[in-house]
Write a protein that holds these residues in place. Structure first.
Motif, PDB file in Angstrom:
ATOM      1  N   SER A 216       0.805  -1.111   0.190  1.00 53.54           N
ATOM      2  CA  SER A 216      -0.185  -0.057  -0.041  1.00 53.54           C
ATOM      3  C   SER A 216       0.809   1.150   0.089  1.00 53.54           C
ATOM      4  CB  SER A 216      -0.861   0.003   1.127  1.00 53.54           C
ATOM      5  OG  SER A 216      -1.914  -0.897   0.927  1.00 53.54           O
ATOM      6  N   LEU A 217       2.084   1.246   0.679  1.00 49.45           N
ATOM      7  CA  LEU A 217       2.930   2.417   0.746  1.00 49.45           C
ATOM      8  C   LEU A 217       3.804   2.568  -0.480  1.00 49.45           C
ATOM      9  CD1 LEU A 217       4.180   2.229   4.631  1.00 49.45           C
ATOM     10  CD2 LEU A 217       2.741   3.989   3.488  1.00 49.45           C
ATOM     11  N   THR A 218       4.171   1.523  -1.052  1.00 53.09           N
ATOM     12  CA  THR A 218       4.545   1.520  -2.342  1.00 53.09           C
ATOM     13  C   THR A 218       3.655   2.178  -3.449  1.00 53.09           C
ATOM     14  OG1 THR A 218       5.928  -0.470  -2.103  1.00 53.09           O
ATOM     15  CG2 THR A 218       5.523   0.069  -4.018  1.00 53.09           C
ATOM     16  N   PHE A 219       2.299   1.595  -3.348  1.00 51.53           N
ATOM     17  CA  PHE A 219       1.233   2.152  -4.277  1.00 51.53           C
ATOM     18  C   PHE A 219       1.348   3.797  -4.189  1.00 51.53           C
ATOM     19  CE2 PHE A 219      -2.860   2.564  -6.124  1.00 51.53           C
ATOM     20  CZ  PHE A 219      -2.841   2.299  -7.374  1.00 51.53           C
ATOM     21  N   PHE A 220       1.313   4.318  -2.801  1.00 51.48           N
ATOM     22  CA  PHE A 220       1.218   5.726  -2.461  1.00 51.48           C
ATOM     23  C   PHE A 220       2.674   6.338  -2.955  1.00 51.48           C
ATOM     24  CE2 PHE A 220       2.923   8.828   0.383  1.00 51.48           C
ATOM     25  CZ  PHE A 220       2.018   9.704   0.233  1.00 51.48           C
ATOM     26  N   ILE A 221       3.685   5.848  -2.815  1.00 48.30           N
ATOM     27  CA  ILE A 221       4.853   6.312  -3.546  1.00 48.30           C
ATOM     28  C   ILE A 221       4.870   6.425  -5.103  1.00 48.30           C
ATOM     29  CG2 ILE A 221       7.334   6.325  -3.761  1.00 48.30           C
ATOM     30  CD1 ILE A 221       6.691   7.108  -0.904  1.00 48.30           C
ATOM     31  N   ILE A 222       4.197   5.389  -5.677  1.00 48.07           N
ATOM     32  CA  ILE A 222       4.193   5.246  -7.172  1.00 48.07           C
ATOM     33  C   ILE A 222       3.343   6.404  -7.562  1.00 48.07           C
ATOM     34  CG2 ILE A 222       3.227   4.220  -9.161  1.00 48.07           C
ATOM     35  CD1 ILE A 222       4.018   1.714  -7.519  1.00 48.07           C
ATOM     36  N   THR A 223       2.150   6.657  -7.028  1.00 50.86           N
ATOM     37  CA  THR A 223       1.322   7.843  -7.643  1.00 50.86           C
ATOM     38  C   THR A 223       1.904   9.067  -7.172  1.00 50.86           C
ATOM     39  OG1 THR A 223       0.062   7.638  -5.469  1.00 50.86           O
ATOM     40  CG2 THR A 223      -0.699   6.526  -7.741  1.00 50.86           C
ATOM     41  N   LEU A 224       2.382   9.230  -6.019  1.00 48.74           N
ATOM     42  CA  LEU A 224       3.150  10.444  -5.734  1.00 48.74           C
ATOM     43  C   LEU A 224       4.120  10.838  -6.533  1.00 48.74           C
ATOM     44  CD1 LEU A 224       3.914  11.804  -2.088  1.00 48.74           C
ATOM     45  CD2 LEU A 224       5.765  11.776  -3.582  1.00 48.74           C
ATOM     46  N   ALA A 225       5.128  10.126  -7.144  1.00 48.13           N
ATOM     47  CA  ALA A 225       5.996  10.344  -8.005  1.00 48.13           C
ATOM     48  C   ALA A 225       5.467  10.676  -9.160  1.00 48.13           C
ATOM     49  CB  ALA A 225       7.011   9.080  -7.983  1.00 48.13           C
ATOM     50  N   LEU A 226       4.386  10.300  -9.858  1.00 43.46           N
ATOM     51  CA  LEU A 226       3.747  10.600 -11.037  1.00 43.46           C
ATOM     52  C   LEU A 226       3.512  12.036 -11.172  1.00 43.46           C
ATOM     53  CD1 LEU A 226       1.951   7.252 -12.359  1.00 43.46           C
ATOM     54  CD2 LEU A 226       3.519   8.665 -13.687  1.00 43.46           C
ATOM     55  N   TYR A 227       2.777  12.312  -9.874  1.00 40.21           N
ATOM     56  CA  TYR A 227       2.027  13.520  -9.656  1.00 40.21           C
ATOM     57  C   TYR A 227       2.922  14.555  -9.069  1.00 40.21           C
ATOM     58  CZ  TYR A 227      -2.145  11.757 -11.488  1.00 40.21           C
ATOM     59  OH  TYR A 227      -3.164  11.244 -12.261  1.00 40.21           O
ATOM     60  N   THR A 228       4.218  14.629  -8.816  1.00 41.26           N
ATOM     61  CA  THR A 228       4.835  15.656  -8.303  1.00 41.26           C
ATOM     62  C   THR A 228       5.154  16.815  -9.370  1.00 41.26           C
ATOM     63  OG1 THR A 228       7.141  14.647  -8.669  1.00 41.26           O
ATOM     64  CG2 THR A 228       6.222  14.470  -6.433  1.00 41.26           C
ATOM     65  N   ILE A 229       5.164  16.350 -10.705  1.00 38.27           N
ATOM     66  CA  ILE A 229       5.389  17.226 -11.679  1.00 38.27           C
ATOM     67  C   ILE A 229       4.299  18.186 -12.189  1.00 38.27           C
ATOM     68  CG2 ILE A 229       4.656  15.575 -13.580  1.00 38.27           C
ATOM     69  CD1 ILE A 229       7.289  16.782 -15.153  1.00 38.27           C
ATOM     70  N   GLU A 230       2.966  17.852 -11.810  1.00 35.30           N
ATOM     71  CA  GLU A 230       1.783  18.115 -12.089  1.00 35.30           C
ATOM     72  C   GLU A 230       1.692  19.995 -12.050  1.00 35.30           C
ATOM     73  OE1 GLU A 230      -2.802  17.304 -12.500  1.00 35.30           O
ATOM     74  OE2 GLU A 230      -1.994  17.341 -10.338  1.00 35.30           O
ATOM     75  N   PRO A 231       2.001  20.372 -10.707  1.00 32.95           N
ATOM     76  CA  PRO A 231       1.863  21.851 -10.487  1.00 32.95           C
ATOM     77  C   PRO A 231       3.311  22.576 -10.952  1.00 32.95           C
ATOM     78  CG  PRO A 231       2.721  20.489  -8.522  1.00 32.95           C
ATOM     79  CD  PRO A 231       2.624  19.463  -9.545  1.00 32.95           C
ATOM     80  N   ILE A 232       4.147  21.979 -11.544  1.00 32.87           N
ATOM     81  CA  ILE A 232       5.323  22.731 -12.074  1.00 32.87           C
ATOM     82  C   ILE A 232       5.365  22.454 -13.446  1.00 32.87           C
ATOM     83  CG2 ILE A 232       6.384  23.061  -9.980  1.00 32.87           C
ATOM     84  CD1 ILE A 232       7.717  20.556 -12.238  1.00 32.87           C
ATOM     85  N   ILE A 233       4.840  21.684 -14.349  1.00 40.05           N
ATOM     86  CA  ILE A 233       4.968  21.109 -15.740  1.00 40.05           C
ATOM     87  C   ILE A 233       4.649  22.337 -16.539  1.00 40.05           C
ATOM     88  CG2 ILE A 233       2.610  20.442 -15.788  1.00 40.05           C
ATOM     89  CD1 ILE A 233       5.407  18.924 -17.736  1.00 40.05           C
ATOM     90  N   THR A 234       4.084  23.302 -16.388  1.00 37.02           N
ATOM     91  CA  THR A 234       3.495  24.372 -17.203  1.00 37.02           C
ATOM     92  C   THR A 234       4.582  25.570 -17.174  1.00 37.02           C
ATOM     93  OG1 THR A 234       1.187  24.201 -17.033  1.00 37.02           O
ATOM     94  CG2 THR A 234       1.905  26.171 -17.973  1.00 37.02           C
ATOM     95  N   VAL A 235       5.055  25.617 -15.941  1.00 35.48           N
ATOM     96  CA  VAL A 235       6.241  26.518 -15.616  1.00 35.48           C
ATOM     97  C   VAL A 235       7.443  26.042 -16.300  1.00 35.48           C
ATOM     98  CG1 VAL A 235       7.596  27.842 -13.769  1.00 35.48           C
ATOM     99  CG2 VAL A 235       5.125  27.378 -13.480  1.00 35.48           C
ATOM    100  N   TYR A 236       7.909  24.896 -16.078  1.00 38.63           N
ATOM    101  CA  TYR A 236       9.073  24.160 -16.607  1.00 38.63           C
ATOM    102  C   TYR A 236       9.051  24.224 -18.039  1.00 38.63           C
ATOM    103  CZ  TYR A 236      12.905  20.929 -16.295  1.00 38.63           C
ATOM    104  OH  TYR A 236      14.373  20.414 -16.695  1.00 38.63           O
TER     105      TYR A 236
END
Length: 396
Positions: A216-236
């Motif tokens: 369960s914690l691995t699944f949490f890390i997987i999705t967290l890693a996928l979405y860390t870029i979402e708030p900064i993708i447009t700026v980047y």
């Protein structure tokens, strides 16, 4: 065609469009809140964050509840409840008279979810062991692809047809999923007459508690890693682009590239996990994904970023189905829905946590550190999986 294959097709479509429904509002949220009468830029940003995040927080709370109901009353009733409810609620968002009604509807959307939990449980319990990895691998692509492609679709529909049609079109798609589920999903479910178990009794009946927590914690890390870029993708992408006239579209494509790769890779890596063991696929996928994050901090143009995001999606295609396959193998059928409910809750929290974490890291340290820190989290998770999952299953 075998029953599990028919159900897999319908569930894949349903999870894909509900994934779109959960995420399509992200690119149009600030504009829609402005349309609803909020003029101050700071207030728009704050309300957008609340409206986006509240759905996933509430979904994380309710997912185990609906998983429990799926085990008790059957998976098909939960599929029908969730799809019809989401079709109605998302369509009503297009008629929201003010931002507070919109936020209330987003809250209800989070509470009514449960389609993914019921689908995963249905396929996991109906599929034979030889095809479990393939089936769950194929199914896992639906929700992730929908969530990653949703922002691009929402942005394109909003630009082409206006803001309100985003909600009406998404509601109509989910209504189609409801009709397809009603007509084509078949389930041989026998309701147990046994007294409902308490949460403590359910946890006591889980045979591999440590392994379940790790997954369960691995699944949490997987999705967290996928979405860390979402708030900064447009700026980047803006920083990387010489031509800024299509930044929104290029940003959406860069974010969604990993979703496309996931659709391609997950069924194949699911089959591979059936052959060599899901624990091996998880370990290697985490290590390779962690390595691929690092060069994303050094790209010179959006196309290089897009290519690396695509490669990242190929590795992530082996993670979700392998986690689900292991959860299925170590969990008794009688409580599969509840355990998958907790796993999917971890995923919802990962989406919310990743979005918040990425923005905070970028704001404090710079965009490059988003990739470095995310890479480090995946590497640490790989080490933990090696000692808690890989070594344990290799001895069996």
């Amino acid at each position: 065609m075998k029953l599990w294959k028919k159900n897999l097709i319908v569930c894949w479509f349903g999870m894909f469009v509900t994934g779109i429904g959960m995420s399509q509002i992200a690119p149009v949220m600030p504009m829609y809140i402005k349309h609803l009468g909020i003029a101050d830029g700071s207030s728009i940003a704050k309300l957008s964050g609340i409206a986006f995040g509240i759905t996933f927080i509430i979904s994380a709370i309710f997912s185990p509840i609906w998983g429990n109901a799926a085990d008790k009353y059957g998976r098909k009733p939960m599929l029908l409840r969730a799809s019809l409810g989401m079709a109605i609620i998302i369509s009503l968002m297009g008629f929201a008279p003010n931002v507070y009604v919109l936020i209330g509807l987003r809250l209800l959307q989070g509470a009514i979810t449960g389609y993914s939990t019921a689908c995963t449980t249905l396929i996991a319990t109906q599929t034979d062991k030889e095809n479990a990895g393939y089936a769950l691998g194929t199914l896992s692509t639906a929700s992730i692809a929908g969530s990653l492609i949703g922002p691009t679709i929402g942005g394109l529909v909003g630009d082409t047809f206006g803001l309100q049609p985003v909600f009406f079109i998404t509601g109509a798609l989910i209504l189609v999923a409801f009709i397809a589920t009603l007509l084509f999903v078949k389930e041989d479910f026998v309701r147990s007459d046994k007294k409902a178990l308490s949460s403590k009794e359910i946890w006591d009946s889980v045979p591999e508690k440590s392994l379940t927590i790790t997954l369960s914690l691995t699944f949490f890390i997987i999705t967290l890693a996928l979405y860390t870029i979402e708030p900064i993708i447009t700026v980047y992408v803006t920083q990387l682009s010489r031509d800024t006239s299509h930044v929104a579209l290029v940003s959406g494509l860069a974010f969604s590239a990993s979703g496309l790769a996931n659709v391609i890779a997950a069924p194949r890596l699911g089959k591979l996990s059936d052959k060599i063991g899901a624990h091996k696929v998880i370990l290697w996928a985490l290590l390779i994904a962690g390595l691929i994050y690092v060069p994303q901090a050094f790209v010179k143009n959006p196309w290089q970023l897009m290519g690396l995001r695509f490669l990242l999606g190929l590795t992530f295609g082996g993670l979700n189905p392998s986690v689900n396959t292991l959860v299925k193998k170590i969990t008794p059928n009688s409580i599969t829905g509840r355990v998958f409910g907790f796993t999917i809750s971890a995923g919802y929290l990962g989406i919310f946590g990743g979005s918040v974490l990425g923005g905070q890291i970028a704001g404090r340290f710079g965009i490059s550190y988003v990739f470095f820190i995310t890479s480090g989290l995946l590497m640490l998770n790989a080490v933990w999986v090696y000692f808690k999952v890989y070594k344990k299953l290799e001895r069996i």
